[in-house]
Design a protein around this motif. Sequence first.
Motif, PDB file in Angstrom:
ATOM      1  N   ASP A 164       0.829  -1.188   0.000  1.00 33.21           N
ATOM      2  CA  ASP A 164       0.000   0.000   0.000  1.00 33.21           C
ATOM      3  C   ASP A 164       0.871   1.249   0.000  1.00 33.21           C
ATOM      4  N   VAL A 165       0.427   2.222  -0.768  1.00 37.90           N
ATOM      5  CA  VAL A 165       1.120   3.505  -0.777  1.00 37.90           C
ATOM      6  C   VAL A 165       0.787   4.240   0.502  1.00 37.90           C
ATOM      7  N   GLN A 166       1.819   4.741   1.161  1.00 32.97           N
ATOM      8  CA  GLN A 166       1.595   5.456   2.406  1.00 32.97           C
ATOM      9  C   GLN A 166       1.999   6.903   2.290  1.00 32.97           C
ATOM     10  N   LEU A 167       1.141   7.742   2.793  1.00 32.37           N
ATOM     11  CA  LEU A 167       1.438   9.158   2.923  1.00 32.37           C
ATOM     12  C   LEU A 167       1.573   9.418   4.416  1.00 32.37           C
ATOM     13  N   VAL A 168       2.750   9.814   4.831  1.00 40.62           N
ATOM     14  CA  VAL A 168       3.039   9.960   6.260  1.00 40.62           C
ATOM     15  C   VAL A 168       3.093  11.431   6.614  1.00 40.62           C
ATOM     16  N   GLU A 169       2.149  11.842   7.417  1.00 42.83           N
ATOM     17  CA  GLU A 169       2.019  13.249   7.780  1.00 42.83           C
ATOM     18  C   GLU A 169       2.692  13.537   9.109  1.00 42.83           C
ATOM     19  N   SER A 170       3.064  14.783   9.272  1.00 42.41           N
ATOM     20  CA  SER A 170       3.580  15.268  10.550  1.00 42.41           C
ATOM     21  C   SER A 170       3.292  16.754  10.640  1.00 42.41           C
ATOM     22  N   GLY A 171       3.398  17.277  11.849  1.00 43.15           N
ATOM     23  CA  GLY A 171       3.140  18.685  12.062  1.00 43.15           C
ATOM     24  C   GLY A 171       1.757  18.887  12.647  1.00 43.15           C
ATOM     25  N   GLY A 172       1.260  20.090  12.505  1.00 40.69           N
ATOM     26  CA  GLY A 172      -0.027  20.428  13.082  1.00 40.69           C
ATOM     27  C   GLY A 172       0.118  20.806  14.540  1.00 40.69           C
ATOM     28  N   GLY A 173      -1.016  20.889  15.231  1.00 42.00           N
ATOM     29  CA  GLY A 173      -1.004  21.263  16.634  1.00 42.00           C
ATOM     30  C   GLY A 173      -1.974  22.390  16.908  1.00 42.00           C
ATOM     31  N   SER A 174      -1.715  23.108  17.984  1.00 45.32           N
ATOM     32  CA  SER A 174      -2.590  24.195  18.399  1.00 45.32           C
ATOM     33  C   SER A 174      -1.841  25.514  18.377  1.00 45.32           C
ATOM     34  N   VAL A 175      -2.545  26.556  18.008  1.00 44.10           N
ATOM     35  CA  VAL A 175      -1.934  27.875  17.914  1.00 44.10           C
ATOM     36  C   VAL A 175      -3.016  28.933  18.120  1.00 44.10           C
ATOM     37  N   GLN A 176      -2.606  30.091  18.548  1.00 44.90           N
ATOM     38  CA  GLN A 176      -3.545  31.201  18.668  1.00 44.90           C
ATOM     39  C   GLN A 176      -3.763  31.852  17.313  1.00 44.90           C
ATOM     40  N   ALA A 177      -4.888  32.500  17.178  1.00 47.94           N
ATOM     41  CA  ALA A 177      -5.206  33.195  15.931  1.00 47.94           C
ATOM     42  C   ALA A 177      -4.090  34.163  15.556  1.00 47.94           C
ATOM     43  N   GLY A 178      -3.756  34.149  14.286  1.00 47.56           N
ATOM     44  CA  GLY A 178      -2.653  34.969  13.801  1.00 47.56           C
ATOM     45  C   GLY A 178      -1.329  34.252  13.763  1.00 47.56           C
ATOM     46  N   GLY A 179      -1.276  33.079  14.351  1.00 44.88           N
ATOM     47  CA  GLY A 179      -0.039  32.319  14.403  1.00 44.88           C
ATOM     48  C   GLY A 179       0.172  31.473  13.158  1.00 44.88           C
ATOM     49  N   LEU A 223       1.627  27.513  11.583  1.00 46.56           N
ATOM     50  CA  LEU A 223       1.945  26.100  11.757  1.00 46.56           C
ATOM     51  C   LEU A 223       2.415  25.553  10.424  1.00 46.56           C
ATOM     52  N   SER A 224       3.099  24.418  10.494  1.00 45.30           N
ATOM     53  CA  SER A 224       3.564  23.785   9.271  1.00 45.30           C
ATOM     54  C   SER A 224       3.217  22.309   9.293  1.00 45.30           C
ATOM     55  N   LEU A 225       2.789  21.807   8.157  1.00 46.36           N
ATOM     56  CA  LEU A 225       2.498  20.389   7.977  1.00 46.36           C
ATOM     57  C   LEU A 225       3.475  19.817   6.968  1.00 46.36           C
ATOM     58  N   SER A 226       3.786  18.545   7.134  1.00 44.76           N
ATOM     59  CA  SER A 226       4.644  17.852   6.189  1.00 44.76           C
ATOM     60  C   SER A 226       4.030  16.508   5.837  1.00 44.76           C
ATOM     61  N   CYS A 227       4.361  16.023   4.646  1.00 48.47           N
ATOM     62  CA  CYS A 227       3.839  14.734   4.193  1.00 48.47           C
ATOM     63  C   CYS A 227       4.896  14.056   3.334  1.00 48.47           C
ATOM     64  N   ALA A 228       5.370  12.914   3.798  1.00 51.42           N
ATOM     65  CA  ALA A 228       6.351  12.134   3.052  1.00 51.42           C
ATOM     66  C   ALA A 228       5.641  11.077   2.218  1.00 51.42           C
ATOM     67  N   ALA A 229       6.115  10.924   0.991  1.00 55.87           N
ATOM     68  CA  ALA A 229       5.480   9.988   0.066  1.00 55.87           C
ATOM     69  C   ALA A 229       6.545   9.123  -0.608  1.00 55.87           C
ATOM     70  N   PRO A 230       6.143   8.007  -1.175  1.00 53.25           N
ATOM     71  CA  PRO A 230       7.089   7.245  -2.002  1.00 53.25           C
ATOM     72  C   PRO A 230       7.527   8.101  -3.187  1.00 53.25           C
ATOM     73  N   ARG A 231       8.723   7.836  -3.696  1.00 54.84           N
ATOM     74  CA  ARG A 231       9.282   8.656  -4.756  1.00 54.84           C
ATOM     75  C   ARG A 231       8.366   8.710  -5.983  1.00 54.84           C
ATOM     76  N   PHE A 232       7.824   7.574  -6.357  1.00 51.84           N
ATOM     77  CA  PHE A 232       6.953   7.524  -7.530  1.00 51.84           C
ATOM     78  C   PHE A 232       5.744   8.425  -7.328  1.00 51.84           C
ATOM     79  N   THR A 233       5.140   8.354  -6.183  1.00 53.70           N
ATOM     80  CA  THR A 233       3.974   9.190  -5.892  1.00 53.70           C
ATOM     81  C   THR A 233       4.371  10.657  -5.913  1.00 53.70           C
ATOM     82  N   TYR A 234       5.509  10.967  -5.296  1.00 54.32           N
ATOM     83  CA  TYR A 234       5.961  12.346  -5.183  1.00 54.32           C
ATOM     84  C   TYR A 234       6.188  12.976  -6.553  1.00 54.32           C
ATOM     85  N   THR A 235       6.756  12.214  -7.489  1.00 53.67           N
ATOM     86  CA  THR A 235       7.103  12.792  -8.787  1.00 53.67           C
ATOM     87  C   THR A 235       6.018  12.633  -9.841  1.00 53.67           C
TER      88      THR A 235
END
Length: 121
Positions: free
Chosen positions: A1-16, A18-30
Amino acid sequence: DVQLVESGGGSVQAGGSLSLSCAAPRFTYTRYCMGWIRQAPGKEREWVAHGVFEIAPVYAASVKGRFFFTRESAKNTIHLQMNTLQPDDTAMYYCVADSSCRPIIATTPALQGQGTQVTVS
C-alpha cells in the motif's frame, strides 16, 4: 500500500503559524498530483491546495496568500506552511494524492494520509 506519512499540526492562537509535512514514495511524489484537504467538525471536506511536480501549486481562495505549498525533493516530502491562521482554519488536515488533480479538488482522492489536527483559538 502507498503510504502518505504526515507530521506537524497542533494548536496555535489566531494569527499564528503552523507547518504540515507529508512524506510519500518517490513515484507518488514525482508522478502524482499531491495536496491537502481539510475537514472541520460538522462540515464537509474542503480542498486546500495541490501541486504537481515542477509545476506551481494552486490554492483555494480561503487560504491563498496565507498558506504556502512547497516541495522538498531530497525527502520526497511536501509541506504546507500555514500563516495568519484563523479559527475557521481549525480542522483535520489530510495529505492526499491522486494520478489526477481533479479528485483532489473534489476531495475524493485515491490516496490519503492519516490526518493531523490543526486547532486555532
